[in-house]
Design a protein around this motif. Structure first.
Motif, short mmCIF file in Angstrom:
data_model
loop_
_atom_site.label_atom_id
_atom_site.label_comp_id
_atom_site.label_asym_id
_atom_site.label_seq_id
_atom_site.Cartn_x
_atom_site.Cartn_y
_atom_site.Cartn_z
N THR A 10 0.81 -1.22 0.00
CA THR A 10 0.00 0.00 0.00
C THR A 10 0.84 1.26 0.00
OG1 THR A 10 -0.12 -0.06 2.40
CG2 THR A 10 -1.93 -1.09 1.19
N GLY A 11 2.13 1.12 0.04
CA GLY A 11 3.00 2.28 0.02
C GLY A 11 4.36 1.94 0.59
N GLY A 12 5.29 2.85 0.43
CA GLY A 12 6.61 2.68 1.00
C GLY A 12 7.53 1.78 0.21
N HIS A 16 10.58 2.46 -8.30
CA HIS A 16 11.56 2.42 -9.39
C HIS A 16 12.15 1.01 -9.51
CE1 HIS A 16 11.51 6.74 -10.08
NE2 HIS A 16 11.55 6.91 -8.77
N ALA A 17 12.46 0.40 -8.39
CA ALA A 17 13.03 -0.95 -8.41
C ALA A 17 12.00 -1.96 -8.91
CB ALA A 17 13.51 -1.34 -7.02
N PHE A 56 3.74 2.47 -13.22
CA PHE A 56 4.46 3.20 -12.18
C PHE A 56 3.48 4.02 -11.34
CE2 PHE A 56 6.85 6.86 -10.58
CZ PHE A 56 7.91 6.22 -9.95
N GLN A 57 2.55 4.71 -12.02
CA GLN A 57 1.60 5.57 -11.31
C GLN A 57 0.57 4.76 -10.52
OE1 GLN A 57 0.16 7.74 -14.71
NE2 GLN A 57 1.73 9.33 -14.53
N GLN A 58 0.20 3.59 -11.02
CA GLN A 58 -0.88 2.80 -10.42
C GLN A 58 -0.38 1.58 -9.66
OE1 GLN A 58 -3.35 1.79 -13.73
NE2 GLN A 58 -3.89 3.90 -14.19
N LEU A 59 0.88 1.52 -9.36
CA LEU A 59 1.47 0.34 -8.74
C LEU A 59 0.79 -0.03 -7.43
CD1 LEU A 59 3.67 -1.76 -9.12
CD2 LEU A 59 5.21 -0.29 -7.85
#
Length: 189
Positions: A10-12, A16-17, A56-59
């Protein structure tokens, strides 16, 4: 599965990786699907880039309702459809056609050369199919998606997917059989 952890994130996470891993694992599949959908190398390049920007935006929005591969191919399909529907594409006519890979100047064996010719012939037939038939054939044969995954991705019933897949296979077989009759080669069965 390799990317199952994504449905719990959910975050963190270093996006990029993760994006680099996804591009390494599925970048070729995304580009190939975009190419077979649009029949244009340039559009496939643009669509692939757009797909991974969206990923990337919706990961953090991926919830694992499908496999990561199905999710990426669905984004690719939707992006390709949007590109083909755009006003710019409808007004511009591309010159040229399907660019074939460079022919080998000296094949190492007669069989390799024959196989390459057959592969090109089959792909040429597949690329001539209507889009609805072409996409299910590619999703099933090339990407190995199940009937249910294809139905979910295309927002149609499993029966519709089966029908389209049957019609696609029959059309390819019919086309290759006709071509074999014209050239006097052995018949496709």
């Amino acid at each position: 599965m390799q990317f199952d952890y994504l449905k719990h994130v959910t975050g963190g996470l270093d996006r990029h990786a993760v994006l680099n891993e996804l591009m390494a694992a599925y970048g070729k599949d995304v580009w190939n699907f975009a190419f077979f959908y649009t029949r244009s190398r340039e559009l496939a390049d643009d669509i692939s880039q757009d797909v991974f920007v969206k990923v990337f935006q919706q990961l953090y929005e991926f919830r694992g309702q499908s496999s990561i591969k199905t999710w990426l191919l669905a984004i690719t399909r939707n992006t390709a459809r949007d590109v083909l529907r755009s006003a710019w594409i409808r007004r511009v006519t591309f010159f040229g056609g399907l660019v074939r890979p460079q022919e080998q100047t000296s094949p190492s064996a007669e069989r390799e050369s024959f196989d390459k010719l057959m592969t090109e012939e089959i792909w040429a037939v597949v690329l001539k199919l209507p889009q609805k038939l072409r996409e299910v054939l590619l999703m099933n044969s090339h990407y190995g998606l199940s009937m249910q995954e294809m139905a979910d991705m295309l927002h149609v019933s499993v029966g519709t997917v089966k029908s389209r897949l049957h019609r696609a296979r029959a059309a390819v077989n019919r086309s290759l059989t006709q071509e074999a009759k014209w050239t006097g080669e052995e018949e496709w069965t």
